[in-house]
Design a protein around this motif. Structure first.
Motif, PDB file in Angstrom:
ATOM      1  N   SER A 159       0.827  -1.201   0.000  1.00  0.00           N
ATOM      2  CA  SER A 159       0.000   0.000   0.000  1.00  0.00           C
ATOM      3  C   SER A 159       0.867   1.259   0.000  1.00  0.00           C
ATOM      4  O   SER A 159       1.864   1.324   0.703  1.00  0.00           O
ATOM      5  CB  SER A 159      -0.904  -0.001   1.235  1.00  0.00           C
ATOM      6  N   PHE A 219       0.097   4.012   1.337  1.00  0.00           N
ATOM      7  CA  PHE A 219      -0.242   4.851   2.482  1.00  0.00           C
ATOM      8  C   PHE A 219      -0.497   4.011   3.723  1.00  0.00           C
ATOM      9  O   PHE A 219      -0.675   2.802   3.640  1.00  0.00           O
ATOM     10  CB  PHE A 219      -1.460   5.724   2.185  1.00  0.00           C
ATOM     11  N   ARG A 233      -2.947   3.093   6.718  1.00  0.00           N
ATOM     12  CA  ARG A 233      -4.357   3.170   7.112  1.00  0.00           C
ATOM     13  C   ARG A 233      -4.435   3.503   8.590  1.00  0.00           C
ATOM     14  O   ARG A 233      -3.760   2.890   9.408  1.00  0.00           O
ATOM     15  CB  ARG A 233      -5.059   1.852   6.809  1.00  0.00           C
ATOM     16  N   ALA A 274      -6.154  13.341   7.383  1.00  0.00           N
ATOM     17  CA  ALA A 274      -6.803  13.254   6.074  1.00  0.00           C
ATOM     18  C   ALA A 274      -6.180  14.205   5.057  1.00  0.00           C
ATOM     19  O   ALA A 274      -6.340  14.010   3.851  1.00  0.00           O
ATOM     20  CB  ALA A 274      -8.292  13.526   6.211  1.00  0.00           C
ATOM     21  N   ASP A 311      -0.712  13.030   2.581  1.00  0.00           N
ATOM     22  CA  ASP A 311      -0.679  11.979   1.556  1.00  0.00           C
ATOM     23  C   ASP A 311      -0.301  10.609   2.089  1.00  0.00           C
ATOM     24  O   ASP A 311      -0.696   9.598   1.521  1.00  0.00           O
ATOM     25  CB  ASP A 311       0.295  12.358   0.440  1.00  0.00           C
ATOM     26  N   TYR A 367      -1.228   9.094   4.760  1.00  0.00           N
ATOM     27  CA  TYR A 367      -2.245   8.458   5.600  1.00  0.00           C
ATOM     28  C   TYR A 367      -3.610   8.431   4.944  1.00  0.00           C
ATOM     29  O   TYR A 367      -3.953   9.317   4.173  1.00  0.00           O
ATOM     30  CB  TYR A 367      -2.380   9.200   6.941  1.00  0.00           C
ATOM     31  N   ARG A 368      -4.399   7.410   5.298  1.00  0.00           N
ATOM     32  CA  ARG A 368      -5.813   7.341   4.937  1.00  0.00           C
ATOM     33  C   ARG A 368      -6.569   6.999   6.210  1.00  0.00           C
ATOM     34  O   ARG A 368      -6.283   5.975   6.835  1.00  0.00           O
ATOM     35  CB  ARG A 368      -6.098   6.259   3.895  1.00  0.00           C
ATOM     36  N   THR A 384      -9.334   5.339   7.804  1.00  0.00           N
ATOM     37  CA  THR A 384     -10.217   4.279   7.323  1.00  0.00           C
ATOM     38  C   THR A 384     -11.313   3.916   8.317  1.00  0.00           C
ATOM     39  O   THR A 384     -12.285   3.271   7.939  1.00  0.00           O
ATOM     40  CB  THR A 384      -9.419   3.010   6.978  1.00  0.00           C
ATOM     41  N   ALA A 416     -14.740   7.179   5.696  1.00  0.00           N
ATOM     42  CA  ALA A 416     -14.223   6.100   6.540  1.00  0.00           C
ATOM     43  C   ALA A 416     -15.397   5.287   7.069  1.00  0.00           C
ATOM     44  O   ALA A 416     -16.555   5.686   6.934  1.00  0.00           O
ATOM     45  CB  ALA A 416     -13.413   6.689   7.691  1.00  0.00           C
TER      46      ALA A 416
END
Length: 71
Positions: A14, A16, A18, A36, A39, A41-42, A44, A63
């Motif tokens: 991945s 990024f 999560r 958020a 870049d 990190y996401r 979720t 999310a």
């Protein structure tokens, strides 16, 4: 901490990291919104015993919302 994040990114497929947020109050909201914008990190998942608050924040950040951390 940055080196650790870079190691995690390099060790996964991945692009990024999560991130799950526990608590959608003042601090959780701030952490989730800040993450958020980055870049690497996401966000979720958002978990909070106040389902409406968790759902509202999760909806904004695309999310999943959970009523507690056991889900």
């Amino acid at each position: 901490m940055v080196a650790l994040a870079d190691d995690l990114l390099a060790s996964r497929d991945s692009p990024f990291i999560r991130l799950g947020i526990i608590g959608a109050g003042i601090m959780g909201d701030r952490v989730a919104r800040t993450a958020a914008t980055l870049d690497a990190y996401r966000v979720t998942a958002i978990a909070d015993t106040d389902s409406a608050r968790a759902g509202a924040l999760a909806s904004e950040l695309r999310a999943a919302a959970f009523p507690d951390i056991s889900a």
